[in-house]
Design a protein around this motif. Structure first.
Motif, PDB file in Angstrom:
ATOM      1  N   VAL A  50       0.795  -1.221   0.000  1.00 37.94           N
ATOM      2  CA  VAL A  50       0.000   0.000   0.000  1.00 37.94           C
ATOM      3  C   VAL A  50       0.832   1.277   0.000  1.00 37.94           C
ATOM      4  O   VAL A  50       0.429   2.276  -0.587  1.00 37.94           O
ATOM      5  CB  VAL A  50      -1.014  -0.009   1.166  1.00 37.94           C
ATOM      6  CG1 VAL A  50      -0.309   0.075   2.516  1.00 37.94           C
ATOM      7  CG2 VAL A  50      -2.009   1.120   1.045  1.00 37.94           C
ATOM      8  N   ILE A 101      -2.320  -6.801   7.814  1.00 35.78           N
ATOM      9  CA  ILE A 101      -1.661  -5.877   6.875  1.00 35.78           C
ATOM     10  C   ILE A 101      -1.515  -6.479   5.468  1.00 35.78           C
ATOM     11  O   ILE A 101      -2.030  -5.937   4.492  1.00 35.78           O
ATOM     12  CB  ILE A 101      -0.263  -5.459   7.400  1.00 35.78           C
ATOM     13  CG1 ILE A 101      -0.377  -4.810   8.791  1.00 35.78           C
ATOM     14  CG2 ILE A 101       0.447  -4.535   6.410  1.00 35.78           C
ATOM     15  CD1 ILE A 101      -1.090  -3.469   8.820  1.00 35.78           C
ATOM     16  N   HIS A 135      -4.440  -7.306   2.840  1.00 30.28           N
ATOM     17  CA  HIS A 135      -5.307  -6.237   2.347  1.00 30.28           C
ATOM     18  C   HIS A 135      -4.796  -5.530   1.097  1.00 30.28           C
ATOM     19  O   HIS A 135      -5.550  -4.777   0.479  1.00 30.28           O
ATOM     20  CB  HIS A 135      -5.534  -5.194   3.450  1.00 30.28           C
ATOM     21  CG  HIS A 135      -6.350  -5.726   4.586  1.00 30.28           C
ATOM     22  ND1 HIS A 135      -7.666  -6.050   4.442  1.00 30.28           N
ATOM     23  CD2 HIS A 135      -6.016  -6.031   5.871  1.00 30.28           C
ATOM     24  CE1 HIS A 135      -8.134  -6.520   5.595  1.00 30.28           C
ATOM     25  NE2 HIS A 135      -7.146  -6.520   6.476  1.00 30.28           N
ATOM     26  N   ARG A 184      -6.307  -2.210  -0.192  1.00 32.42           N
ATOM     27  CA  ARG A 184      -7.739  -2.047   0.120  1.00 32.42           C
ATOM     28  C   ARG A 184      -8.022  -0.731   0.840  1.00 32.42           C
ATOM     29  O   ARG A 184      -8.970  -0.020   0.516  1.00 32.42           O
ATOM     30  CB  ARG A 184      -8.222  -3.222   0.973  1.00 32.42           C
ATOM     31  CG  ARG A 184      -9.677  -3.050   1.402  1.00 32.42           C
ATOM     32  CD  ARG A 184     -10.200  -4.282   2.135  1.00 32.42           C
ATOM     33  NE  ARG A 184     -10.563  -5.317   1.188  1.00 32.42           N
ATOM     34  CZ  ARG A 184     -10.320  -6.612   1.342  1.00 32.42           C
ATOM     35  NH1 ARG A 184      -9.677  -7.030   2.419  1.00 32.42           N
ATOM     36  NH2 ARG A 184     -10.704  -7.496   0.442  1.00 32.42           N
ATOM     37  N   TYR A 185      -7.210  -0.410   1.862  1.00 35.63           N
ATOM     38  CA  TYR A 185      -7.374   0.850   2.591  1.00 35.63           C
ATOM     39  C   TYR A 185      -6.155   1.725   2.364  1.00 35.63           C
ATOM     40  O   TYR A 185      -5.046   1.211   2.227  1.00 35.63           O
ATOM     41  CB  TYR A 185      -7.480   0.587   4.100  1.00 35.63           C
ATOM     42  CG  TYR A 185      -8.523  -0.423   4.492  1.00 35.63           C
ATOM     43  CD1 TYR A 185      -9.874  -0.181   4.263  1.00 35.63           C
ATOM     44  CD2 TYR A 185      -8.158  -1.616   5.103  1.00 35.63           C
ATOM     45  CE1 TYR A 185     -10.832  -1.117   4.633  1.00 35.63           C
ATOM     46  CE2 TYR A 185      -9.110  -2.557   5.480  1.00 35.63           C
ATOM     47  CZ  TYR A 185     -10.447  -2.307   5.239  1.00 35.63           C
ATOM     48  OH  TYR A 185     -11.388  -3.227   5.602  1.00 35.63           O
ATOM     49  N   LEU A 193      -5.515   1.721   7.104  1.00 34.46           N
ATOM     50  CA  LEU A 193      -5.065   0.339   7.311  1.00 34.46           C
ATOM     51  C   LEU A 193      -4.528   0.162   8.729  1.00 34.46           C
ATOM     52  O   LEU A 193      -4.855  -0.807   9.420  1.00 34.46           O
ATOM     53  CB  LEU A 193      -3.978  -0.020   6.284  1.00 34.46           C
ATOM     54  CG  LEU A 193      -3.363  -1.422   6.398  1.00 34.46           C
ATOM     55  CD1 LEU A 193      -4.400  -2.497   6.097  1.00 34.46           C
ATOM     56  CD2 LEU A 193      -2.175  -1.565   5.449  1.00 34.46           C
ATOM     57  N   GLU A 200      -7.462   0.273  11.087  1.00 37.40           N
ATOM     58  CA  GLU A 200      -8.219  -0.983  11.078  1.00 37.40           C
ATOM     59  C   GLU A 200      -7.484  -2.057  11.872  1.00 37.40           C
ATOM     60  O   GLU A 200      -8.089  -2.866  12.564  1.00 37.40           O
ATOM     61  CB  GLU A 200      -8.423  -1.471   9.632  1.00 37.40           C
ATOM     62  CG  GLU A 200      -9.344  -0.610   8.791  1.00 37.40           C
ATOM     63  CD  GLU A 200     -10.819  -0.797   9.141  1.00 37.40           C
ATOM     64  OE1 GLU A 200     -11.192  -1.883   9.599  1.00 37.40           O
ATOM     65  OE2 GLU A 200     -11.593   0.168   8.970  1.00 37.40           O
TER      66      GLU A 200
END
Ligand code: ZN
Length: 502
Positions: A291, A462, A465, A468-469, A474, A477
């Motif tokens: 990410v 982590i 995902h 995703r975020y 992240l 979450e």
């Protein structure tokens, strides 16, 4: 066009782009490891051809058409579904790519590669005067780039967005203020302590062949799958993913210094375990991608420091290490553990300990921000650099080489990248605290050789995902609260307070 068909075609198109990118990654790995000296000119031409092909694909108008056909369709109704995440992130990438005029993209690529070569030869000669024009050119181009891609409040944010989506200079300033103040308080205590780590034990005879065996064994024990990876020697250590089943790291061996290869390998293995934990079925799409640089760095820092410099870890591995190196015969575990955690203000970022490291980053962040806000000129950069080193670390660079010219980043045009190192430390401490709250104290587990529960926790919270975020979300979450420096501050105070009898 039906949304399902648009999605299939877009997915296939992006997958093909990803295959080209991964061929580039393989060529980059080769360039940084085993390429013959005479092969560099041809490799540069290969990269130029590939860069042009990739730029055309990333800005292909068909992407915009496919995305338009998907907008508002049931396929993307659930914003957290893989399809919706992919569409959202593909749009973000596409819109940033098309905002940059081809002329600027080419000029930037050239300036970066020229700047990096210039840095390499001029740093060795300590020649700031000759390096300065490259830096000015890169700054001008990056300002132009920031205007092209756009920002809400200030140009620096546009650069941050490339490395840490959603991060802002204003918020980083507050984070660095808090962390910087706490770090300087802690450092003052450490410098006043009578504890003297016996760092000499780390500068003895450590045969390279044995170091090689040790780093392979230890990184494998932590969870780096070497059947899908490899560890090669290099001048500048890095992690590089070719694709599922092929995630490589490199390290640098010194025959008379223990830390570089050992902690360097554990650090890069942390990056590699993140890549190995990304969902392979989504490879080539945002759901299968890391990410941000900050989250990536959180994974490497976690394994290097929270795990690799803990007493529990060394209770497990010191007997193995001590048995391999005659130089450590008679050195007690406590001495060795203290030595690998020694704190000493120094000039060089890459050699810095855990406590002072973030001060090196804070200095660079403040200088970059001042440059982009027009409060500092390149001509005044060395003076400002030295002043900050005196103020924050109490050391003064004797030359440019070990001062303002020490990092490759600015010569490569990477402004806005440095803060992600500290964000990595911040995220790592917060994630580790949460993992311990859920799994129980980890040091006793490390002592038993149990690293899988921590890795599994990271996989679930982590790695799985992908994109995703956005990074901050992240972390929220995973830990239940937005990123905060407080966990890193407590972690540093606890660990170094105990080691230095504070
Ligand atoms: Zn790293």
């Amino acid at each position: 066009m039906k949304p399902e068909r648009a999605y299939d075609e877009l997915r296939r198109f992006q997958l093909e782009t990803a295959y080209y990118e991964s061929l580039g990654a393989l060529a980059a790995w080769d360039q940084r490891t085993y390429i013959p000296r005479k092969g560099h000119a041809h490799r540069a031409r290969q990269f130029a051809a590939l860069a042009q092909l990739l730029h055309r694909r990333r800005t292909d108008p068909r992407i915009g058409e496919w995305l338009d056909a998907l907008e508002g369709s049931p396929l993307v109704a659930d914003p957290e579904s893989p399809a919706a995440v992919n569409v959202r992130e593909w749009r973000r990438d596409y819109e940033r790519a098309v905002r940059v005029p081809e002329k600027l993209a080419v000029a930037l690529a050239e300036a970066k590669s020229e700047g990096e070569s210039a840095w390499e030869s001029l740093r060795a000669k300590n020649n700031w005067t000759a390096f300065k024009p490259y830096l000015k050119r890169l700054l001008d181009l990056q300002r132009e780039y920031a205007e092209a891609v756009g920002y809400e409040t200030e140009p620096y944010d546009a650069l941050l967005e490339d490395y840490e989506p959603g991060e802002r200079a204003e918020r980083l300033t507050r984070l660095f203020d808090e962390l910087g103040a706490a770090t300087r308080r802690l450092l003052e205590g450490i410098l006043g302590s009578s504890v003297r780590p016996p760092t000499e034990v780390l500068h003895r005879d450590f045969p390279v062949a044995t170091q090689r065996e040790v780093v392979h064994e230890v990184t494998a024990a932590l969870g780096y799958n070497l059947e899908g990876g490899r560890i090669d020697p290099t001048a500048h250590p890095f992690e590089l993913s070719v694709g599922p089943g092929d995630v490589r790291i490199t390290t640098r061996y010194y025959p008379d210094y223990f830390n570089a290869a050992f902690f360097g390998s554990v650090h890069e293995a942390g990056h590699a375990m993140y890549e190995q934990g990304l969902p392979a079925e989504h490879w080539g799409s945002p759901m299968g991608q890391a990410v941000s640089m900050g989250v990536h760095e959180s994974q490497s820092r976690l394994w290097e420091n929270m795990v690799g410099r803990s007493l529990g870890f060394w209770r497990r591995f010191y007997p193995l290490v001590q048995a391999r190196f005659a130089a450590l015969a008679g050195v007690p575990l406590e001495d060795f553990h203290l030595a690998v955690n020694a704190v000493k203000p120094s000039l060089i970022r890459v050699e810095a300990d855990e406590v002072t490291y973030n001060l090196h980053i804070l200095i660079r962040f403040e200088l970059e921000l001042a440059l982009f806000r027009g409060e500092l000129e390149v001509d005044d950069l060395p003076g400002a650099w030295n002043e900050k080193y005196r103020a924050y670390l109490g050391v003064t660079p004797p030359d440019y080489k070990d001062g303002v010219m020490q990092d490759v980043h600015w010569g490569s045009g990477l402004f806005g990248y440095f803060p992600t190192y500290t964000l990595g430390n911040v995220y790592a401490a917060q994630l580790f605290a949460r993992a311990e709250a859920e799994l129980g104290p980890q040091e006793p587990a490390f002592e038993r050789g149990e690293f899988a529960p921590l890795l599994e926790w990271m996989r679930k919270k982590i790695h799985a995902h992908g994109r995703r975020y956005p990074p901050r979300r992240l972390v929220e979450e995973a830990t239940g609260e937005p990123p905060t420096a407080i966990y890193l501050i407590h972690y540093l105070e606890d660990r170094f307070g105990a080691l230095y009898d504070l």
